[in-house]
Scaffold this active site. Structure first.
Site, PDB file in Angstrom:
ATOM      1  CG  ASP A  58      -1.950   1.110   1.185  1.00 59.11           C
ATOM      2  OD1 ASP A  58      -1.655   2.178   0.601  1.00 59.11           O
ATOM      3  OD2 ASP A  58      -3.055   0.919   1.715  1.00 59.11           O
ATOM      4  CB  SER A 137      -4.063  13.594 -14.692  1.00 60.09           C
ATOM      5  OG  SER A 137      -5.302  13.825 -15.345  1.00 60.09           O
ATOM      6  CE1 TYR A 150      -6.720  11.081 -10.436  1.00 59.38           C
ATOM      7  CE2 TYR A 150      -7.194  12.783 -12.081  1.00 59.38           C
ATOM      8  CZ  TYR A 150      -6.639  11.555 -11.735  1.00 59.38           C
ATOM      9  OH  TYR A 150      -5.990  10.811 -12.689  1.00 59.38           O
ATOM     10  CE  LYS A 154      -3.139  11.626 -10.843  1.00 55.88           C
ATOM     11  NZ  LYS A 154      -2.160  10.527 -10.755  1.00 55.88           N
TER      12      LYS A 154
HETATM   13  N1  LIG Z   1      -7.148   6.108 -16.947  1.00 53.04           N
HETATM   14  C1  LIG Z   1      -7.069   7.394 -17.174  1.00 53.04           C
HETATM   15  O1  LIG Z   1      -7.824   7.924 -17.992  1.00 53.04           O
HETATM   16  C2  LIG Z   1      -6.051   8.250 -16.472  1.00 53.04           C
HETATM   17  C3  LIG Z   1      -5.238   7.770 -15.465  1.00 53.04           C
HETATM   18  N2  LIG Z   1      -4.311   8.609 -14.897  1.00 53.04           N
HETATM   19  C4  LIG Z   1      -3.430   8.130 -13.840  1.00 53.04           C
HETATM   20  O2  LIG Z   1      -2.779   6.953 -14.256  1.00 53.04           O
HETATM   21  C5  LIG Z   1      -2.416   6.197 -13.109  1.00 53.04           C
HETATM   22  C6  LIG Z   1      -2.836   4.757 -13.330  1.00 53.04           C
HETATM   23  O3  LIG Z   1      -4.249   4.711 -13.401  1.00 53.04           O
HETATM   24  P1  LIG Z   1      -5.048   3.636 -14.277  1.00 53.04           P
HETATM   25  O4  LIG Z   1      -4.130   2.625 -14.814  1.00 53.04           O
HETATM   26  O5  LIG Z   1      -5.921   4.376 -15.172  1.00 53.04           O
HETATM   27  O6  LIG Z   1      -5.997   3.043 -13.132  1.00 53.04           O
HETATM   28  P2  LIG Z   1      -6.163   1.547 -12.584  1.00 53.04           P
HETATM   29  O7  LIG Z   1      -7.208   1.670 -11.524  1.00 53.04           O
HETATM   30  O8  LIG Z   1      -6.365   0.602 -13.686  1.00 53.04           O
HETATM   31  O9  LIG Z   1      -4.752   1.232 -11.916  1.00 53.04           O
HETATM   32  C7  LIG Z   1      -4.331   1.866 -10.746  1.00 53.04           C
HETATM   33  C8  LIG Z   1      -3.456   0.897  -9.983  1.00 53.04           C
HETATM   34  O10 LIG Z   1      -3.018   1.559  -8.783  1.00 53.04           O
HETATM   35  C9  LIG Z   1      -3.179   0.650  -7.708  1.00 53.04           C
HETATM   36  N3  LIG Z   1      -3.361   1.378  -6.459  1.00 53.04           N
HETATM   37  C10 LIG Z   1      -4.345   2.247  -6.136  1.00 53.04           C
HETATM   38  N4  LIG Z   1      -4.202   2.641  -4.871  1.00 53.04           N
HETATM   39  C11 LIG Z   1      -3.089   2.031  -4.385  1.00 53.04           C
HETATM   40  C12 LIG Z   1      -2.433   2.038  -3.131  1.00 53.04           C
HETATM   41  N5  LIG Z   1      -2.888   2.741  -2.081  1.00 53.04           N
HETATM   42  N6  LIG Z   1      -1.317   1.297  -2.990  1.00 53.04           N
HETATM   43  C13 LIG Z   1      -0.853   0.551  -4.024  1.00 53.04           C
HETATM   44  N7  LIG Z   1      -1.434   0.486  -5.214  1.00 53.04           N
HETATM   45  C14 LIG Z   1      -2.554   1.226  -5.392  1.00 53.04           C
HETATM   46  C15 LIG Z   1      -4.421  -0.169  -8.069  1.00 53.04           C
HETATM   47  O11 LIG Z   1      -4.487  -1.392  -7.350  1.00 53.04           O
HETATM   48  C16 LIG Z   1      -4.216  -0.363  -9.556  1.00 53.04           C
HETATM   49  O12 LIG Z   1      -3.459  -1.523  -9.838  1.00 53.04           O
HETATM   50  C17 LIG Z   1      -3.072   6.880 -11.919  1.00 53.04           C
HETATM   51  O13 LIG Z   1      -2.129   7.670 -11.243  1.00 53.04           O
HETATM   52  C18 LIG Z   1      -4.130   7.751 -12.563  1.00 53.04           C
HETATM   53  O14 LIG Z   1      -4.456   8.869 -11.773  1.00 53.04           O
HETATM   54  C19 LIG Z   1      -4.145   9.889 -15.304  1.00 53.04           C
HETATM   55  C20 LIG Z   1      -4.926  10.390 -16.284  1.00 53.04           C
HETATM   56  C21 LIG Z   1      -5.959   9.628 -16.925  1.00 53.04           C
HETATM   57  O1  LIG Z   2      -7.004  11.849 -15.035  1.00 53.22           O
HETATM   58  C1  LIG Z   2      -7.980  11.902 -15.716  1.00 53.22           C
HETATM   59  C2  LIG Z   2      -9.292  11.456 -15.270  1.00 53.22           C
HETATM   60  C3  LIG Z   2      -9.402  10.656 -14.167  1.00 53.22           C
HETATM   61  C4  LIG Z   2     -10.655  10.259 -13.739  1.00 53.22           C
HETATM   62  C5  LIG Z   2     -11.762  10.654 -14.424  1.00 53.22           C
HETATM   63  S1  LIG Z   2     -13.342  10.133 -13.894  1.00 53.22           S
HETATM   64  O2  LIG Z   2     -13.251   9.816 -12.478  1.00 53.22           O
HETATM   65  O3  LIG Z   2     -13.703   8.955 -14.670  1.00 53.22           O
HETATM   66  O4  LIG Z   2     -14.267  11.212 -14.180  1.00 53.22           O
HETATM   67  C6  LIG Z   2     -11.656  11.441 -15.537  1.00 53.22           C
HETATM   68  C7  LIG Z   2     -10.401  11.849 -15.963  1.00 53.22           C
END
Ligand SMILES: NC(=O)C1=CN([C@@H]2O[C@H](COP(=O)(O)OP(=O)(O)OC[C@H]3O[C@@H](n4cnc5c(N)ncnc54)[C@H](O)[C@@H]3O)[C@@H](O)[C@H]2O)C=CC1
Ligand SMILES: O=Cc1ccc(S(=O)(=O)O)cc1
Length: 264
Positions: A58, A137, A150, A154
């Protein structure tokens, strides 16, 4: 371990962008240490990422952070080559309704983890001439309605990245990536609703969500030698969404552009 193998730590590497990144870095020859609190995903991660090691963690826990970094240092014999601060959570909530617990959770997971992991890795990254990429982001470059907290975490990651590039850029490169809307669990709501997806993609010049691999490609480039003179940047990876204002589309049209030669 092969003496020449490079070691990368990827936080939140069990899913989405982090998993794509771990796969890409493994393909590039890194020994990847994946840190994630989704312990159930561990076996799947090691199956999908050749040579990877999954360490349950975590990112809010200093003890967990230390365990991950100690293991990575052990593998790298004191040297680390890459850190990807990727773990993140979101909360869609009106600012007026946002409680302290949500503020604290997002700051601890998204921002304090970048502080903790980066500080814990500094010595190893210095020894390994390493690089750091933090996943911010587009919501950290501009504001985001219903995502104010959020968005604040970022924006702070981008400011921290630039400051570290100035402070430590002679030994370690620090960069950030700013994904737009990427097809991961975080975007499950958008992916599941065709109507919502159409509204979202209409705002994106690429006219689609991004793929996790498209973010991983840029992260891998930033961590590699081809980016050896790139330091302190925050790169949007958003299909053009943050480039500026789009023209509103008349309802019932696809919004296709009329080429200059065909203008009425
Ligand atoms: N999917 C999107 O459209 C966008 C995502 N991001 C960023 O990209 C990064 C990855 O997100 P995604 O792959 O989209 O989401 P996701 O939910 O698929 O992956 C996030 C990962 O982080 C892990 N995680 C969350 N909290 C945790 C904690 N306390 N300790 C350890 N692991 C933890 C989860 O278990 C998961 O494996 C994040 O920082 C998110 O904010 C930024 C912009 C857009
Ligand atoms: O970082 C971009 C981002 C993250 C989350 C979301 S939402 O929670 O699905 O609205 C949108 C954009």
């Amino acid at each position: 371990m092969d003496d020449r193998a490079r070691v990368a730590v990827v936080t939140g590497g069990a899913n989405g962008i982090g998993l794509a990144c771990a796969q890409r870095l493994s393909g590039d020859g890194f020994h990847v240490v994946v840190a994630d609190f989704d312990a159930e995903a561990g076996p799947q991660v090691t199956a999908k990422v050749p040579g990877a090691e999954f360490v349950p963690c975590d990112v809010r826990s200093p003890t967990d952070v230390r365990r991950v970094v100690d293991r990575a240092l052990e593998i790298g014999q004191g040297r680390l080559h890459a850190l990807v601060n990727n773990a993140g959570q979101t909360a869609r909530v009106r600012f007026a309704d946002c409680d302290e617990a949500t503020w604290q959770r997002l700051h601890d997971v998204n921002l304090r983890s970048v502080f903790s992991f980066t500080q814990a890795c500094l010595e190893g990254l210095t020894a390994g001439h390493g690089a750091v990429v933090s996943v911010a982001s587009v919501a950290g470059l501009v504001g985001a309605e219903d995502l104010s907290v959020y968005s604040a975490t970022k924006a702070a990651i981008i400011a921290l990245t630039r400051s570290l590039a100035l402070e430590l850029g002679h030994v370690i490169r620090f960069n950030a990536v700013c994904p737009g809307q990427i097809a991961t669990r975080m975007m499950a709501r958008v992916q599941a609703d065709a109507g919502l997806r159409a509204v979202v993609t209409a705002q994106i010049p690429a006219a689609r969500l991004g793929r996790p691999e498209e973010v991983a490609n840029v992260i891998a480039w930033l961590l590699g030698d081809e980016a050896s003179y790139v330091n302190g940047v925050a790169i949007p990876i958003d299909g053009g969404e943050s480039a500026g204002f789009r023209q509103p589309k008349p309802s019932g049209t696809t919004g296709e552009r009329v080429s200059p030669g065909k203008a009425p």
